[in-house]
Design an enzyme around this catalytic site. Structure first.
Site, PDB file in Angstrom:
ATOM      1  N   SER A  88       0.831  -1.202   0.000  1.00 48.48           N
ATOM      2  CA  SER A  88       0.000   0.000   0.000  1.00 48.48           C
ATOM      3  C   SER A  88       0.861   1.245   0.000  1.00 48.48           C
ATOM      4  O   SER A  88       2.016   1.224   0.439  1.00 48.48           O
ATOM      5  CB  SER A  88      -0.883   0.026   1.247  1.00 48.48           C
ATOM      6  OG  SER A  88      -0.098   0.294   2.409  1.00 48.48           O
ATOM      7  N   ASP A  89       0.304   2.347  -0.526  1.00 49.75           N
ATOM      8  CA  ASP A  89       0.905   3.632  -0.216  1.00 49.75           C
ATOM      9  C   ASP A  89       0.773   3.817   1.295  1.00 49.75           C
ATOM     10  O   ASP A  89      -0.100   3.226   1.936  1.00 49.75           O
ATOM     11  CB  ASP A  89       0.217   4.764  -0.982  1.00 49.75           C
ATOM     12  CG  ASP A  89       1.125   5.959  -1.201  1.00 49.75           C
ATOM     13  OD1 ASP A  89       2.106   6.115  -0.442  1.00 49.75           O
ATOM     14  OD2 ASP A  89       0.871   6.741  -2.127  1.00 49.75           O
ATOM     15  N   TRP A  90       1.634   4.638   1.859  1.00 49.92           N
ATOM     16  CA  TRP A  90       1.746   4.706   3.315  1.00 49.92           C
ATOM     17  C   TRP A  90       0.461   5.281   3.930  1.00 49.92           C
ATOM     18  O   TRP A  90       0.101   6.431   3.719  1.00 49.92           O
ATOM     19  CB  TRP A  90       2.957   5.529   3.684  1.00 49.92           C
ATOM     20  CG  TRP A  90       4.197   4.715   3.956  1.00 49.92           C
ATOM     21  CD1 TRP A  90       5.023   4.852   5.036  1.00 49.92           C
ATOM     22  CD2 TRP A  90       4.748   3.648   3.185  1.00 49.92           C
ATOM     23  NE1 TRP A  90       6.044   3.932   4.974  1.00 49.92           N
ATOM     24  CE2 TRP A  90       5.904   3.177   3.846  1.00 49.92           C
ATOM     25  CE3 TRP A  90       4.379   3.015   1.997  1.00 49.92           C
ATOM     26  CZ2 TRP A  90       6.689   2.133   3.381  1.00 49.92           C
ATOM     27  CZ3 TRP A  90       5.153   1.974   1.514  1.00 49.92           C
ATOM     28  CH2 TRP A  90       6.289   1.542   2.198  1.00 49.92           C
ATOM     29  N   GLY A  91      -0.240   4.421   4.680  1.00 47.91           N
ATOM     30  CA  GLY A  91      -1.486   4.826   5.308  1.00 47.91           C
ATOM     31  C   GLY A  91      -2.711   4.667   4.440  1.00 47.91           C
ATOM     32  O   GLY A  91      -3.807   5.102   4.830  1.00 47.91           O
ATOM     33  N   ALA A  92      -2.577   4.032   3.280  1.00 47.19           N
ATOM     34  CA  ALA A  92      -3.705   3.939   2.353  1.00 47.19           C
ATOM     35  C   ALA A  92      -4.700   2.852   2.737  1.00 47.19           C
ATOM     36  O   ALA A  92      -5.850   2.896   2.297  1.00 47.19           O
ATOM     37  CB  ALA A  92      -3.202   3.702   0.928  1.00 47.19           C
TER      38      ALA A  92
END
Length: 784
Positions: A223-227
């Site tokens: 994932s993109d960070w925090g997605a």
């Protein structure tokens, strides 16, 4: 290397809780280790214009390569592959297993704030360079993670907006580069923050149905960070790894969901298998591939310098370039001494070296430098050594260290931390009103020689990690300082979910604007040649926000106009990541684009200016005359929805469809020689082109082939790029080049891939708006 049977056996040794633990980060930049099966943690790093390594620390420098728009301008797969291999060596040096790059999103509109990280507006050019980048990185035993899958072309409301796009447009444009890199063997893919057609990408059906099942992707979707924001929905999708961690919606919540029958344990097993497969590929499993040191096979500086000239685009030249030795030069613009070598945001790093055009020219010619204008009102971090302390509830010192700048993005995290303090001795070089600033969240204070001059509270006002962890709001105060030295002490609270990013900044009294402007014009009038460097800023091109205008900031346009009037031999150098308006372009002697050129930008540009290297770049995106001409301008979400209603017509395709002439077409770029296109013939799956170098020196030409289909039974763009190839020839030499046309160039999506019967018209030339040869449609360009 472990085979899948061995990896499946290792998965079977783990209980549910151990398996789920592996699927979320162990920290911000690392996964979890599992010693029982010989698995160490994997380390990730941001890219794509270098390898910062985990964390943000100015003491750990990195090679800064040209921005992806610059790499897009090279139209050179071999060069991009070599740079990818260099980045693999950098990754190994920094202990990085997965490089979060390249960015394969398209330049849908020039207003995209992060487009400096993307290669081009065309899917074929993006795909070919993306494949070269991925294979270059992975040739060094490091995983590339192409991103952001998919349709992540807008930064506004990027965490939440939903892109509405037809399946045909999605397939032919936005998915196409990802399909190419998966076919080429990418080991990882990053899912985006945004949604597509009603589903956030971290739980979108495209991850399983298209990426994994249809394309056969066997790697990890990170994932993109925090997605990742849900438990059941995301874990039931093709999302494999949730970063960062160990917090987040997986962990114990996911264990409970599996035990309740809401998520199949077989889905968890598949995710763990993919993670172990990635670990084996990068040497993170015992008895797997050895973690070797892959030293660069080339001289770093030489390759980076070559990339600068290869990406520099010569838009206009009345013959003044290359410069003759012995001419006096007025070098104008703040960017001449302090260039932008990289864009703003998570791709940022601390370059291991930097050289400006002023540095490079001073050793070659008689140069006088005059800034002329100011373009950036952002506070300047203190650049002297600073003392950083992490304090507890009663101001007890929990941690302290010396740092090299007043911009602190990360430092040691310790239990009980309440305050971050930055202090330094400021040497006051000028008497007058100094602008002092602090940045961060929570209560912010600033003391000057023990006197409190600032005391404010900044609440957390965003969820965007690019803002929270990279550029929190700042507050400033003007203080009159004498020529001596003063002690500055800045403090900020460390609250829950407020990040650690902090700033202590100091700017001296600003010079008189009219005097600065006049000094630049005077310098230009007294010199043989004037070179004006114009630039964008982080506030214009950076992660987390889109552009509101394509105009250059400050009074740079007025400066260029005035310098051109003072000296007809004026060369303008444009230091930007994407298109800007050039209202003065017809008044100049020459215009060069350097993009964000990386750490060898000054030397590489000087090589071009003096003709030691040819400007090799060709535009990877179309540049407009005026903002009202931009054909795709609806880049802002409306009620969290963003309609891609222009369909297939983005970039040069849209300009052609609207019959509007841009300032410079996609593919445009001049060298230091000229070319005649003599003839061409279509072959099976290719076009053979004959051309002659009609200039006085050796040069490189990028031959571009565009296709059209006037009698098509399905709607199509007016023309689209079908293939390209470069050729090098000596003065007067005639050469032939074979331009291969891949099967996807003649197919379209209609509930599956379809190739329409009949012929396609072939247009051949140096850019999308100047095709010199036209071959009538006689037969389909079938694969070779």
């Amino acid at each position: 290397m472990h085979d899948d049977h061995e990896l499946v056996r290792l998965v079977g040794k783990l209980d549910l809780r151990a398996k789920v633990r592996l699927l979320a980060g162990g920290s911000v930049w690392r996964t979890c280790a599992e010693p029982s099966i010989g698995l160490r943690a994997l380390t990730f790093s941001d890219g794509p214009a270098g390898v910062r390594g985990p964390g943000w620390d100015e003491r750990r420098t990195s090679l800064a390569v040209p921005s992806p728009t610059a790499l897009g301008a090279t139209w050179d797969e071999d060069l991009v592959h070599r740079l990818g291999a260099l980045l693999a060596a950098e990754s190994r040096r920094k202990g990085v297993d997965v490089l979060l790059a390249p960015v394969l999103n398209l330049h849908r509109t020039p207003y995209g704030g992060r487009h400096f990280e993307c290669f081009a507006e065309d899917p074929l050019l993006t795909a070919r360079l993306g494949v070269a980048y991925v294979q270059g990185v992975q040739s060094g035993g490091v995983a590339a993670a192409p991103k952001h899958f998919v349709a992540n072309e807008t930064e506004t409301d990027r965490l939440t907006h939903d892109v509405r796009v037809s399946e045909r447009t999605l397939r032919e444009l936005y998915l196409a580069p990802f399909e190419a890199v998966v076919e080429a063997g990418a080991w990882a893919v990053m899912s985006a923050y945004n949604g597509v057609n009603g589903h956030p990408m971290s739980e979108n059906p495209l991850l399983t149905g298209v990426l994994k099942e249809e394309w056969g992707f066997d790697g990890v979707v990170v994932s993109d960070w925090g997605a990742v924001r849900t438990t059941v929905e995301s874990a039931s999708s093709g999302q494999d790894l949730s970063m960062p961690g160990p917090w987040g919606p997986w962990g114990d919540l996911l264990v409970a969901a599996v035990e309740a029958g809401e998520v199949a344990e077989s889905a968890i097993d598949d995710k763990v298998l993919r993670l172990l497969r990635l670990a084996a590929r990068v040497g993170a499993l015992e008895s797997g591939a050895e973690r070797e040191e892959f030293a660069p096979a080339v001289n770093d500086a030489a390759l980076l310098r070559e990339a600068v000239s290869a990406s520099t685009v010569l838009l206009r030249n009345n013959g003044i370039l290359p410069l003759h030795p012995g001419r006096t030069i007025a070098l104008i613009g703040p960017g001449a001494a302090a260039p932008r070598v990289q864009g703003g945001g998570s791709s940022g790093l601390y370059p291991s070296a930097e050289n400006s055009l002023l540095d490079a020219l001073t050793s070659r010619a008689e140069v006088v430098h005059a800034p002329g204008v100011r373009i950036n009102d952002e506070p300047t971090p203190v650049r002297a050594p600073v003392q950083v302390r992490v304090l507890g509830q009663n101001d007890e010192v929990l941690f302290e260290e010396r740092r090299l700048t007043g911009r602190i993005l990360e430092t040691e995290e310790v239990p009980g931390a309440r305050v971050l303090e930055i202090s330094t001795t400021l040497h006051v070089t000028e008497t007058g009103p100094w602008r002092l600033a602090v940045a961060g969240y929570g209560r912010l204070t600033l003391d000057v020689d023990g006197t409190r001059v600032l005391d404010v509270v900044q609440p957390v006002d965003t969820d965007d990690p690019a803002v929270k962890h990279l550029r929190p709001p700042h507050h400033e105060v003007e203080v009159h300082l004498e020529k001596t030295q003063v002690e500055l002490v800045a403090r900020r609270e460390l609250g829950e979910d407020s990040g650690m990013a902090s700033l202590l900044a100091a700017d001296p009294p600003t010079p008189n604007a009219d005097q600065e402007f006049g000094a630049a014009i005077e310098a230009a009038s007294r010199s043989d040649v004037a070179i004006v460097v114009v630039s964008t800023t982080d506030a214009i091109e950076g992660e987390g926000r889109d552009r509101t205008t394509l105009s250059l900031p400050g009074e740079q346009d007025a400066l260029v106009t005035a310098v051109c009037l003072a000296n007809p031999n004026t060369v303008v150098v444009v230091n930007s990541g994407g298109p800007v308006l050039l209202p003065w372009r017809d008044d100049t002697a020459a215009v060069l684009l350097t993009w964000f050129p990386g750490q060898e930008g000054g030397h590489g540009l000087a090589d071009v200016l003096f003709g030691e290297r040819e400007p090799g770049g060709r535009l990877p995106t179309t540049w407009p005359v005026r903002e009202s001409d931009v054909p795709v301008a609806n880049f802002l979400p409306d009620n969290q929805k963003l309609e891609y209603d222009e369909g297939l017509d983005i970039g040069y395709r849209a300009w052609a469809a609207h019959d509007v002439e841009p300032a410079y077409w996609f593919g445009h770029g001049l060298g230091y020689t000229t070319w005649d296109y003599l003839g061409a013939r279509a072959e099976r799956g290719a076009v053979r082109v004959r051309l002659r170098n009609t200039g006085r020196r050796r040069g490189r030409e990028v031959v571009q082939v565009y296709l059209s289909r006037e009698d098509s039974t399905t709607p199509r763009p007016r023309r689209w790029l079908g293939g390209f190839a470069s050729v090098v020839a000596d003065a007067g030499e005639t050469v032939e080049v074979l331009v291969e046309i891949p099967p996807q160039a003649t197919r379209h999506w209609e509930n599956g891939w379809v190739t329409e019967s009949g012929g396609f018209t072939v247009h051949i030339g140096p850019n999308a708006g100047a095709t010199r040869i036209r071959l009538a449609a006689r037969h389909v360009l079938r694969p070779r």
